[in-house]
Design an enzyme around this catalytic site. Structure first.
Site, PDB file in Angstrom:
ATOM      1  N   TYR A  30       0.826  -1.205   0.000  1.00  0.00           N
ATOM      2  CA  TYR A  30       0.000   0.000   0.000  1.00  0.00           C
ATOM      3  C   TYR A  30       0.861   1.256   0.000  1.00  0.00           C
ATOM      4  O   TYR A  30       2.080   1.186   0.194  1.00  0.00           O
ATOM      5  CB  TYR A  30      -0.919   0.010   1.235  1.00  0.00           C
ATOM      6  CG  TYR A  30      -0.213   0.344   2.532  1.00  0.00           C
ATOM      7  CD1 TYR A  30       0.600  -0.590   3.170  1.00  0.00           C
ATOM      8  CD2 TYR A  30      -0.332   1.606   3.095  1.00  0.00           C
ATOM      9  CE1 TYR A  30       1.251  -0.273   4.345  1.00  0.00           C
ATOM     10  CE2 TYR A  30       0.330   1.934   4.286  1.00  0.00           C
ATOM     11  CZ  TYR A  30       1.123   0.983   4.902  1.00  0.00           C
ATOM     12  OH  TYR A  30       1.795   1.302   6.056  1.00  0.00           O
ATOM     13  N   LYS A 146       6.420  -2.017   2.090  1.00  0.00           N
ATOM     14  CA  LYS A 146       5.247  -1.381   2.711  1.00  0.00           C
ATOM     15  C   LYS A 146       4.078  -2.361   2.589  1.00  0.00           C
ATOM     16  O   LYS A 146       3.192  -2.220   1.749  1.00  0.00           O
ATOM     17  CB  LYS A 146       4.955  -0.025   2.070  1.00  0.00           C
ATOM     18  CG  LYS A 146       4.388   0.974   3.086  1.00  0.00           C
ATOM     19  CD  LYS A 146       4.499   2.412   2.619  1.00  0.00           C
ATOM     20  CE  LYS A 146       3.743   3.348   3.527  1.00  0.00           C
ATOM     21  NZ  LYS A 146       4.374   3.622   4.826  1.00  0.00           N
ATOM     22  N   GLU A 178      13.248   2.631  13.754  1.00  0.00           N
ATOM     23  CA  GLU A 178      12.382   3.734  13.322  1.00  0.00           C
ATOM     24  C   GLU A 178      11.212   3.822  14.295  1.00  0.00           C
ATOM     25  O   GLU A 178      11.270   3.254  15.395  1.00  0.00           O
ATOM     26  CB  GLU A 178      11.929   3.540  11.869  1.00  0.00           C
ATOM     27  CG  GLU A 178      11.193   2.234  11.614  1.00  0.00           C
ATOM     28  CD  GLU A 178      10.692   2.062  10.173  1.00  0.00           C
ATOM     29  OE1 GLU A 178      10.393   3.067   9.500  1.00  0.00           O
ATOM     30  OE2 GLU A 178      10.593   0.901   9.741  1.00  0.00           O
ATOM     31  N   LEU A 202      11.536   1.063   6.695  1.00  0.00           N
ATOM     32  CA  LEU A 202      10.870   1.441   5.446  1.00  0.00           C
ATOM     33  C   LEU A 202      11.539   2.726   4.968  1.00  0.00           C
ATOM     34  O   LEU A 202      11.691   3.675   5.749  1.00  0.00           O
ATOM     35  CB  LEU A 202       9.382   1.657   5.728  1.00  0.00           C
ATOM     36  CG  LEU A 202       8.392   1.759   4.577  1.00  0.00           C
ATOM     37  CD1 LEU A 202       8.385   3.123   3.922  1.00  0.00           C
ATOM     38  CD2 LEU A 202       8.608   0.679   3.520  1.00  0.00           C
TER      39      LEU A 202
HETATM   40  C1  LIG Z   1       5.143   4.628   5.459  1.00  0.00           C
HETATM   41  C2  LIG Z   1       6.149   4.413   6.513  1.00  0.00           C
HETATM   42  C3  LIG Z   1       7.161   5.359   6.805  1.00  0.00           C
HETATM   43  C4  LIG Z   1       7.179   6.748   6.213  1.00  0.00           C
HETATM   44  O1  LIG Z   1       7.263   6.787   4.826  1.00  0.00           O
HETATM   45  P1  LIG Z   1       6.812   8.086   4.043  1.00  0.00           P
HETATM   46  O2  LIG Z   1       7.028   7.709   2.633  1.00  0.00           O
HETATM   47  O3  LIG Z   1       7.702   9.202   4.470  1.00  0.00           O
HETATM   48  O4  LIG Z   1       5.387   8.357   4.394  1.00  0.00           O
HETATM   49  C5  LIG Z   1       8.140   5.009   7.719  1.00  0.00           C
HETATM   50  N1  LIG Z   1       8.119   3.830   8.360  1.00  0.00           N
HETATM   51  C6  LIG Z   1       7.160   2.910   8.130  1.00  0.00           C
HETATM   52  C7  LIG Z   1       7.188   1.631   8.875  1.00  0.00           C
HETATM   53  C8  LIG Z   1       6.132   3.179   7.216  1.00  0.00           C
HETATM   54  O5  LIG Z   1       5.177   2.264   7.015  1.00  0.00           O
END
Ligand SMILES: *Cc1c(COP(=O)(O)O)cnc(C)c1O
Length: 283
Positions: A30, A146, A178, A202
């Site tokens: 997603y 993702k 993270e 991610l």
């Molecule tokens: C989506 C997400 C992010 C942030 O990604 P963006 O592209 O900046 O929105 C960071 N960590 C995880 C685990 C995510 O799912």
């Protein structure tokens, strides 16, 4: 109005097939895309990531990028999103409908679903910052995908909330990765530190923008792992994501980071991010 598998459906009347693999296995990927002033921000980056993640899970995307953009823009139109609106666009692709079995079916047709939701920028929190809790990173080892399977992220967020904190900072055996749904940055002696974009995190679009803005403005960036001691001794902490943008983190486990105020480097990056989205080409 939602887009569900080729059809436009009123909110509240969408249905999922009980044997959609997205529903049974979280088998799909997603994206959450920002809509600023009624238009899509960083479309190319999000779509490139969607294709990359689909490929990583051996899911054949049956749409061209142009078709996806057309659906996304129709979602904005049909939901009457105007130039006064900030919103998010959610798009997911599941592997499709097939009798339940773990093996990837030879023939299932992927199912695309999308919706839009009004979402203001979190400007008040940008000034105040968030509290966090350190939590074991219990997620799988392909955090670079993702994936729809978000149970690990759901639980770590809840562990933080149950402890009275607003988000989780995750670590694996003491190495900080993270946040529950955002990338994490530490500031030490004026430089940025963040986990390298490998399988443990991610690779956020916002992370990439922050890194670029920092480097272009004389702020050194170290993409290297650091531990929880370094985290607690940081001068500043912030997270980055599509919805949160550059969000200060002012405490960890009830302990203030530095003086517990939003730091100067974080403020500088917030200002640079603001200028960047003002100037960004939206579609
Ligand atoms: C989506 C997400 C992010 C942030 O990604 P963006 O592209 O900046 O929105 C960071 N960590 C995880 C685990 C995510 O799912």
């Amino acid at each position: 109005m939602l887009y569900v598998d080729g059809k436009w459906v009123e909110s509240g009347s969408a249905a999922v097939d009980p044997e959609d693999r997205g529903y049974n296995f979280g088998d799909g990927v997603y994206e959450v895309i920002r809509v600023y002033k009624g238009k899509l921000y960083q479309w190319d980056g999000h779509i490139a990531r969607l294709y990359r993640c689909a490929k990583e899970i051996k899911l054949d995307m049956t749409w061209t990028e142009k078709e996806l953009l057309d659906i996304a823009q129709q979602l904005l139109e049909k939901n009457k999103i105007t130039s006064n609106d900030d919103a998010i666009l959610y798009m997911q692709v599941s592997r499709g409908i097939s009798p339940r079995a773990h093996d990837i079916p030879g023939s299932s047709k992927p199912v695309l679903m999308g919706f839009v939701r009004l979402k203001d920028r979190p400007l008040a929190d940008h000034k105040k910052g968030l509290s966090t809790k350190l939590v074991d990173d219990i997620r799988w080892l392909r955090c670079d995908i993702k994936s729809l399977s978000l149970l690990g992220a759901v639980l770590v967020k809840q562990y933080a909330k149950d402890a009275g904190a607003q988000d989780a900072i995750l670590h694996r055996d003491g190495i900080v990765t993270e946040c529950s749904a955002a990338n994490l940055f530490a500031v030490k002696n004026g430089a940025l530190y963040t986990h390298p974009a490998n399988n443990m995190i991610l690779r956020g679009i916002t992370r990439e923008i922050v890194i670029e803005l920092a480097k272009n403005n004389g702020i050194a960036v170290h993409e290297e792992p650091f531990d929880t001691n370094f985290l607690m001794q940081a001068d500043e902490l912030f997270l980055s994501s599509t919805t949160a943008e550059v969000m200060p983190l002012i405490s960890v486990d009830g302990q203030a980071i530095a003086d517990g105020q939003v730091g100067a480097v974080t403020k500088k990056l917030q200002a640079l991010f603001e200028q960047h989205i003002e100037a960004a080409v939206l579609v």
